[in-house]
Design an enzyme around this catalytic site. Structure first.
Site, mmCIF file in Angstrom:
data_model
loop_
_atom_site.group_PDB
_atom_site.id
_atom_site.type_symbol
_atom_site.label_atom_id
_atom_site.label_comp_id
_atom_site.label_asym_id
_atom_site.label_seq_id
_atom_site.Cartn_x
_atom_site.Cartn_y
_atom_site.Cartn_z
ATOM 1 N N ASP A 7 45.231 31.058 45.625
ATOM 2 C CA ASP A 7 43.978 31.000 44.864
ATOM 3 C C ASP A 7 43.713 32.368 44.254
ATOM 4 O O ASP A 7 44.202 33.399 44.762
ATOM 5 C CB ASP A 7 42.810 30.595 45.772
ATOM 6 N N GLU A 9 40.518 34.830 42.173
ATOM 7 C CA GLU A 9 39.158 35.016 41.677
ATOM 8 C C GLU A 9 39.248 35.875 40.424
ATOM 9 O O GLU A 9 40.105 36.769 40.332
ATOM 10 C CB GLU A 9 38.260 35.685 42.717
ATOM 11 N N HIS A 153 32.956 32.468 46.789
ATOM 12 C CA HIS A 153 34.326 32.071 46.510
ATOM 13 C C HIS A 153 35.219 33.284 46.751
ATOM 14 O O HIS A 153 35.165 34.264 46.002
ATOM 15 C CB HIS A 153 34.470 31.612 45.052
ATOM 16 N N ASP A 158 39.496 30.594 50.244
ATOM 17 C CA ASP A 158 39.706 29.327 49.547
ATOM 18 C C ASP A 158 41.138 28.831 49.734
ATOM 19 O O ASP A 158 41.381 27.622 49.814
ATOM 20 C CB ASP A 158 39.382 29.479 48.061
#
Length: 242
Positions: A7, A9, A153, A158
């Site tokens: 994941d 960001e 998040h 995640d």
């Protein structure tokens, strides 16, 4: 089989507009089990956050000011994922951003798909649950994966949640313990030999739906790689010697 649940960001929603990756989080699975190996790096961007992005991630330019840039970690990152199957939710988003980052690091780094095969859990979730919400939060709720500690998040958090969701989505296998708070997680994973002896294995036969999903996944792998090491059906398998 080695898989990396990944994941990112970012500072915004569009790499085409110059937004950058500010965190990468990866969790390694081998034979669908966590190895304990992870890769997580915060990255210093050369742009501001778009409105709303900072509130979603909980990150700030001040916090990221002394963090490395992508060029500093790109080799380490690619070494970690190379040759694995990348498990990503809404893969087009993360792959687009990471391809842009690799391009900035130099043309010789190529694209993400040149280093690993990508599997999109959002596409699979939409196939299984058409017309329903299939965000990571929605899937956590559907599969009883505890995400109550997800205030922001975070890429590594995640990725850990997605690992639990992915296993439930593909086989109904239970929680790996990533969704537990850190203290409880240690207790859930650490077992004495006596504890292990009490664990009873259960055999789950594949349903027609499972077999169809498995075949579709092999077809996707064959399409990306140009071939598949696994036959698509028992009838396609080579005959065993007598």
């Amino acid at each position: 089989m080695r898989q990396i649940v990944l994941d990112t960001e970012t500072t915004g929603l569009s790499w085409e507009k110059g937004n950058r990756v500010v965190e990468i989080g990866c969790v390694e699975l081998v034979e669908r089990r966590p190895t304990g190996r992870t890769f997580q790096r915060y990255l210093k961007p050369d742009c501001a956050f778009e409105p709303g992005a900072q509130e979603v991630t909980g990150l700030s330019l001040e916090f990221l000011a002394d963090k490395p840039i992508m060029q500093d970690v790109v080799d380490e990152f690619l070494d970690f994922i190379r040759g694995a199957e990348l498990i990503i939710h809404n893969a087009a988003f993360d792959v687009g951003f990471l391809d842009a980052e690799l391009s900035r690091c130099g043309a010789h780094y190529g694209r993400l798909s040149e280093h690993a095969v990508v599997f999109d859990t959002l596409s699979l979730a939409r196939e299984r649950f058409p017309g329903q919400r299939n965000s990571l939060d929605a899937l956590c709720k559907r599969f009883d994966v505890d995400n109550s500690h997800r205030d922001f998040h975070g890429a590594l958090l995640d990725a850990q949640l997605l690992a639990d969701v992915y296993l439930a989505l593909t086989s109904g296998q239970g929680d790996l313990g990533f969704s537990l708070p850190q203290d409880d997680r240690r207790g859930a994973v650490a077992r004495t030999p006596a504890d292990v002896a009490l664990v009873v294995a259960r055999v789950r036969c594949a349903s027609a739906e499972d077999e169809a999903l498995h075949r579709a996944r092999l077809e996707r792998i064959a399409k990306v790689a140009g071939h598949s090491l696994w036959p698509l059906a028992a009838a396609d398998a080579p005959a065993l010697p007598a």
